[in-house]
Scaffold this active site. Structure first.
Site, short mmCIF file in Angstrom:
data_model
loop_
_atom_site.label_atom_id
_atom_site.label_comp_id
_atom_site.label_asym_id
_atom_site.label_seq_id
_atom_site.Cartn_x
_atom_site.Cartn_y
_atom_site.Cartn_z
N ASP A 70 0.82 -1.21 0.00
CA ASP A 70 0.00 0.00 0.00
C ASP A 70 0.85 1.26 0.00
O ASP A 70 0.67 2.16 0.84
CB ASP A 70 -0.95 0.02 1.20
CG ASP A 70 -1.74 -1.26 1.35
OD1 ASP A 70 -2.12 -1.82 0.32
OD2 ASP A 70 -1.97 -1.69 2.50
N GLU A 98 -11.43 0.52 -4.18
CA GLU A 98 -10.94 0.97 -2.87
C GLU A 98 -9.72 1.85 -3.12
O GLU A 98 -9.41 2.22 -4.25
CB GLU A 98 -10.61 -0.24 -1.99
CG GLU A 98 -9.63 -1.20 -2.62
CD GLU A 98 -9.41 -2.47 -1.80
OE1 GLU A 98 -9.58 -2.43 -0.58
OE2 GLU A 98 -9.05 -3.50 -2.40
#
Length: 530
Positions: free
Chosen positions: A17, A187
């Site tokens: 991430d 997302e």
């Protein structure tokens, strides 16, 4: 002048991430840590090629309390930005995972410098995870995150929320708005403004083999947003043999020369008869991207697949980073920053570098299945061909006292070369393991080591295999147990949600509560030759 080539992954091992920002000549990357402490490591570079650690953001107990969180919960998807002379970090703390609920709180911390001091966390909301901030040209700041919907018959990933943040009030203001929904799971939202458009960058398809990055744009921040008609900007879902898999979840950065780069995650699988498994977890990569004449973002090399090698930015000289030593002799007054603990910081109650100088002393606490008080320190694996070695001085007097070398994925899956006490035999060394929640032992391979002055321990990873060995002197080694399946220490093994990566380290347990000490003289983690 260029700094050569970027070789992916730029942050090998568990660094998922990625969030990237440039401040002056410096680039900063922040990544997720889940249940590991300290939270949110930062790496710094001036050329996007060479990266060096720049500390952790959530490095104090008052900033982060993860005791009790499930495996692969904790700190998800931090997003780093710079605005008004300060660094801003938003992040999720997830305390319940699985279905139907996600108990998650989103927070903001700020600092005048990447090294801190970081402010007390400001609570933002609990509507969903993957928060990011957009600082618009008019001075207003906006929060984005996904909306989680636990109801039956409704998409759990229920769209992208946008809400204004008031720095003066340290609170969100106005009502949240859903700016985009999509039939495919989306997302990881981030907004960028470019040439009169607001661009929404999204992770799509879930963070597995179907992962990708999708773009949308609008003339207004609040929408409506149109999806890129070409589909995914980046994905490997249609190229299962590509060396970088699961590519997705990205952020953009612009260089001082006006070039654009995309930071994203990807995984390098080990191919096995049971399928591909990503022992190293999700790693950080960089790609060059360009804007087309019709205003969409594309990979500079063409197509949708991530490249292993990318041309470095123009106009910067190479700045090699210091090489991390393979061996730690535990001579420093504090643990080196590459060590990690589970869910809580190391304290003098269970870890000391001073009580026996030149040694790491661990006082045994709870079992490897505990989500609360483990005496365990570990390092990320960055290669699937490596060797970890240590030596321990440990004098257990009861079977409830254990210490040794552990190869770790989480509390439900790990291999442990442990020293303990057996009645009538004294000290014994053997392998215990937990396999997707099921505990097991290998009693036939136990060694009687009561006469050994010290116990040297070794774990050797060789692609799909893991082998333990032991020695009384560090010279004459003997295997302990059979070849083990290293790829079980991966995101892709078992029935549970798994988002981290393999670690190797040392630990101690005292299930009777007497906190007996184990002393480790040194620890070495070294890559093996190809």
């Amino acid at each position: 002048m260029t700094a050569g080539h970027i070789r992916n992954p730029v942050l090998p091992g568990f660094h998922p991430d990625p969030s990237i920002v440039r401040v002056g000549a410096d680039y900063f990357l922040a990544t997720s840590t889940f249940e590991w402490f300290p939270g949110v490591p930062v790496h710094r570079s001036t050329d996007l090629v060479h990266w060096e650690p720049a500390g952790h953001i959530l490095d104090r107990a008052d900033l982060l309390d993860l005791r009790g969180v499930p495996d692969s919960a904790g700190v998800w998807a931090p997003s780093l930005s710079y605005h008004d002379g300060r660094f801003w970090l938003v992040y999720s703390v997830v305390r319940t995972i699985g279905h139907p609920y996600k108990d998650v709180d989103n927070y903001l911390v700020t600092a005048p410098d990447i090294s801190g001091p970081w402010s007390e966390p400001v609570f933002l909301n609990s509507s969903g995870f993957d928060p990011s901030l957009f600082h618009d040209e008019d001075g207003r700041t906006w929060l984005l995150n996904i909306q989680w919907d636990p109801r039956d018959g409704h998409p759990a990933f229920a769209g992208i929320l946008l809400q204004e943040y008031d720095p003066g009030k340290q609170a969100l203001i106005g009502a949240p708005r859903t700016v985009l929904t999509h039939d495919v799971l989306i997302e990881g939202p981030n907004v960028y403004r470019h040439n009169g458009w607001y661009y929404l960058m999204l992770a799509e398809g879930g963070t597995g083999w179907n992962h990708g990055i999708l773009m949308a744009r609008s003339r207004e921040l609040t929408g409506p947003y149109e999806l890129d008609p070409a589909g995914s900007l980046l994905t490997t879902r249609d190229a299962p043999e590509w060396p970088l898999q699961k590519a997705g979840h990205g952020e953009l950065v612009r260089t001082g020369e006006g070039e654009w780069f995309l930071a994203h995650l990807a995984s390098r699988p080990v191919r096995t008869l049971a399928g591909a498994r990503c022992v190293l977890g999700r790693e950080t990569c960089l790609q060059r991207v360009v804007w087309t004449d019709d205003g969409w973002l594309r990979l500079a090399d063409g197509g949708r697949l991530p490249s292993l090698e990318v041309a470095a930015p123009r106009g910067v000289a190479p700045t090699p980073a210091p090489v991390r030593p393979a061996r730690d002799d535990f001579d420093a007054p504090a643990l080196a920053p590459y060590w990690n603990t589970l869910r809580a910081p190391a304290t003098s109650q269970w870890l000391s570098l001073a009580e026996r100088p030149g040694h790491l002393r661990l006082r045994g606490r709870q079992s490897p299945h505990s989500r609360y008080d483990q005496s365990l320190v570990a390092r990320r694996l960055t290669s699937v061909r490596c060797e970890a070695t240590t030596v321990v001085d440990f004098r257990p007097s009861h079977f409830s006292q254990l210490a040794g070398l552990i190869c770790w994925y989480d509390t439900t899956t790990h291999y442990y070369l442990r020293l303990t006490h057996a009645e009538g035999r004294g000290r014994v060394l053997g392998v215990v393991f937990t396999d997707d929640g099921a505990y097991g032992e290998l009693p036939s391979c136990e060694l009687d080591v009561d006469a050994w002055p010290l116990v040297h321990l070794r774990a050797r990873f060789d692609g799909p295999e893991l082998r333990f060995a032991a020695s009384p002197d560090g010279v004459s080694w003997q295997d302990v147990g059979p070849a083990l399946e290293a790829t079980r220490l991966s995101d892709d093994y078992g029935e549970r949600l798994r988002f981290t990566g393999a670690f190797v380290g040392v630990c101690a347990q005292d299930l009777g509560g007497t906190r007996v000490a184990a002393d480790f003289d040194w620890f070495e983690l070294r890559d093996l030759a190809p």
